[in-house]
Write a protein that holds these residues in place. Structure first.
Motif, PDB file in Angstrom:
ATOM      1  N   SER A   3       0.835  -1.204   0.000  1.00 43.44           N
ATOM      2  CA  SER A   3       0.000   0.000   0.000  1.00 43.44           C
ATOM      3  C   SER A   3       0.866   1.249   0.000  1.00 43.44           C
ATOM      4  O   SER A   3       0.492   2.259  -0.579  1.00 43.44           O
ATOM      5  CB  SER A   3      -0.963   0.010   1.187  1.00 43.44           C
ATOM      6  OG  SER A   3      -0.255   0.115   2.389  1.00 43.44           O
ATOM      7  N   LEU A   4       2.030   1.179   0.628  1.00 45.01           N
ATOM      8  CA  LEU A   4       2.948   2.303   0.627  1.00 45.01           C
ATOM      9  C   LEU A   4       3.443   2.591  -0.782  1.00 45.01           C
ATOM     10  O   LEU A   4       3.479   3.736  -1.223  1.00 45.01           O
ATOM     11  CB  LEU A   4       4.116   2.014   1.565  1.00 45.01           C
ATOM     12  CG  LEU A   4       5.140   3.112   1.753  1.00 45.01           C
ATOM     13  CD1 LEU A   4       4.491   4.349   2.362  1.00 45.01           C
ATOM     14  CD2 LEU A   4       6.249   2.623   2.665  1.00 45.01           C
ATOM     15  N   SER A   7       0.595   4.019  -2.817  1.00 45.10           N
ATOM     16  CA  SER A   7       0.388   5.404  -2.422  1.00 45.10           C
ATOM     17  C   SER A   7       1.435   6.303  -3.077  1.00 45.10           C
ATOM     18  O   SER A   7       1.112   7.365  -3.598  1.00 45.10           O
ATOM     19  CB  SER A   7       0.467   5.528  -0.898  1.00 45.10           C
ATOM     20  OG  SER A   7       0.366   6.860  -0.500  1.00 45.10           O
ATOM     21  N   CYS A  37       3.179  12.201  -1.510  1.00 40.49           N
ATOM     22  CA  CYS A  37       1.734  12.335  -1.454  1.00 40.49           C
ATOM     23  C   CYS A  37       1.318  13.661  -2.072  1.00 40.49           C
ATOM     24  O   CYS A  37       2.085  14.603  -2.127  1.00 40.49           O
ATOM     25  CB  CYS A  37       1.223  12.237  -0.019  1.00 40.49           C
ATOM     26  SG  CYS A  37       1.771  13.555   1.039  1.00 40.49           S
ATOM     27  N   LYS A  44      -6.472  10.254   2.824  1.00 43.03           N
ATOM     28  CA  LYS A  44      -6.396   8.802   2.605  1.00 43.03           C
ATOM     29  C   LYS A  44      -5.030   8.272   3.035  1.00 43.03           C
ATOM     30  O   LYS A  44      -4.939   7.231   3.684  1.00 43.03           O
ATOM     31  CB  LYS A  44      -6.661   8.473   1.136  1.00 43.03           C
ATOM     32  CG  LYS A  44      -6.673   6.991   0.865  1.00 43.03           C
ATOM     33  CD  LYS A  44      -7.028   6.679  -0.563  1.00 43.03           C
ATOM     34  CE  LYS A  44      -7.032   5.177  -0.771  1.00 43.03           C
ATOM     35  NZ  LYS A  44      -7.287   4.792  -2.121  1.00 43.03           N
ATOM     36  N   ASP A  45      -3.989   9.023   2.668  1.00 47.34           N
ATOM     37  CA  ASP A  45      -2.644   8.616   3.049  1.00 47.34           C
ATOM     38  C   ASP A  45      -2.474   8.602   4.561  1.00 47.34           C
ATOM     39  O   ASP A  45      -1.853   7.698   5.116  1.00 47.34           O
ATOM     40  CB  ASP A  45      -1.600   9.549   2.426  1.00 47.34           C
ATOM     41  CG  ASP A  45      -1.485   9.375   0.924  1.00 47.34           C
ATOM     42  OD1 ASP A  45      -1.974   8.364   0.391  1.00 47.34           O
ATOM     43  OD2 ASP A  45      -0.909  10.271   0.275  1.00 47.34           O
ATOM     44  N   GLU A  48      -3.802   5.491   6.007  1.00 43.69           N
ATOM     45  CA  GLU A  48      -2.876   4.372   5.816  1.00 43.69           C
ATOM     46  C   GLU A  48      -1.663   4.490   6.735  1.00 43.69           C
ATOM     47  O   GLU A  48      -1.187   3.500   7.286  1.00 43.69           O
ATOM     48  CB  GLU A  48      -2.434   4.297   4.361  1.00 43.69           C
ATOM     49  CG  GLU A  48      -3.552   3.905   3.410  1.00 43.69           C
ATOM     50  CD  GLU A  48      -3.133   3.952   1.943  1.00 43.69           C
ATOM     51  OE1 GLU A  48      -1.935   4.154   1.660  1.00 43.69           O
ATOM     52  OE2 GLU A  48      -4.015   3.774   1.089  1.00 43.69           O
ATOM     53  N   LYS A  51      -2.177   3.332  10.317  1.00 44.93           N
ATOM     54  CA  LYS A  51      -2.470   1.903  10.462  1.00 44.93           C
ATOM     55  C   LYS A  51      -1.282   1.001  10.175  1.00 44.93           C
ATOM     56  O   LYS A  51      -1.302  -0.169  10.526  1.00 44.93           O
ATOM     57  CB  LYS A  51      -3.621   1.514   9.528  1.00 44.93           C
ATOM     58  CG  LYS A  51      -4.947   2.091   9.947  1.00 44.93           C
ATOM     59  CD  LYS A  51      -6.040   1.737   8.967  1.00 44.93           C
ATOM     60  CE  LYS A  51      -7.341   2.398   9.376  1.00 44.93           C
ATOM     61  NZ  LYS A  51      -8.353   2.280   8.342  1.00 44.93           N
ATOM     62  N   LYS A  52      -0.247   1.525   9.546  1.00 43.94           N
ATOM     63  CA  LYS A  52       0.820   0.639   9.103  1.00 43.94           C
ATOM     64  C   LYS A  52       1.778   0.205  10.211  1.00 43.94           C
ATOM     65  O   LYS A  52       2.485  -0.771  10.066  1.00 43.94           O
ATOM     66  CB  LYS A  52       1.577   1.236   7.929  1.00 43.94           C
ATOM     67  CG  LYS A  52       2.537   2.329   8.242  1.00 43.94           C
ATOM     68  CD  LYS A  52       3.263   2.756   6.986  1.00 43.94           C
ATOM     69  CE  LYS A  52       4.441   3.622   7.311  1.00 43.94           C
ATOM     70  NZ  LYS A  52       5.499   2.962   8.030  1.00 43.94           N
ATOM     71  N   GLY A 117      -3.820   2.416  14.546  1.00 41.61           N
ATOM     72  CA  GLY A 117      -4.689   3.239  13.707  1.00 41.61           C
ATOM     73  C   GLY A 117      -5.688   4.081  14.455  1.00 41.61           C
ATOM     74  O   GLY A 117      -6.408   4.859  13.844  1.00 41.61           O
TER      75      GLY A 117
END
Length: 156
Positions: A3-4, A7, A37, A44-45, A48, A51-52, A117
């Motif tokens: 996801s990183l 992104s 970003c 949105k970023d 994420e 949560k990472k 998160g």
């Protein structure tokens, strides 16, 4: 991690740097990793980003060199509890990140701490959790044993 990369691929300009711990000779060192970003994707970023990692801190400066007393207090509390493995984002490097995280959490101040998160709070709440013992319990929920427990055992 995928996801990183996704992104980063959809973004247009340089953004905030994240400071991640690296183990070298048994010692934690912080390495800067530049994330990408755009302003449109910032919320949105941020979702994420928080949560990472189990523990995420948005702060002024870096864990190695905090640039305000409140950020330093959060770093010191984490150190007291033996929490070295967390992501730290320096909001001084990106004004969009600085304002974006305030909007994201609906919390007006920096630093901001997240566990899995979820927004925990700023310095005042984090300090209160440390003082009343709630932080030990919250870290336990994350699978992190607080070093404060070991220190208490040794002093008895």
């Amino acid at each position: 991690m995928n996801s990183l990369f996704r992104s980063a691929a959809r973004c247009l300009r340089s953004g905030p740097a994240v400071y991640l711990p690296r183990q070298t000779d048994g010692r934690s060192q912080w390495a800067s990793v530049r994330l990408l970003c755009s302003a449109a994707d910032l919320q949105k970023d941020l979702g994420e980003m928080v949560k990472k990692d189990k523990v995420v801190v948005f702060m002024k400066g870096t864990p190695a060199q905090p640039m305000c007393g409140f950020s330093n207090a959060v770093v010191q509390i984490l150190r007291m509890h033996g929490v070295d493995n967390y992501a730290a984002y320096n909001v001084l490097e990106d004004q969009d990140l600085r304002q974006g995280v305030k909007d994201f959490s609906n919390w007006p101040t920096i630093p901001q701490v997240y566990f899995n998160g979820e927004f925990v709070g700023g310095c005042d709440i984090f300090l209160q959790m440390h003082q009343n013992g709630d932080l030990v319990e919250e870290l336990k929920k994350l699978g992190i044993r607080s070093a404060v427990l070991d220190a208490e055992k040794e002093s008895k």
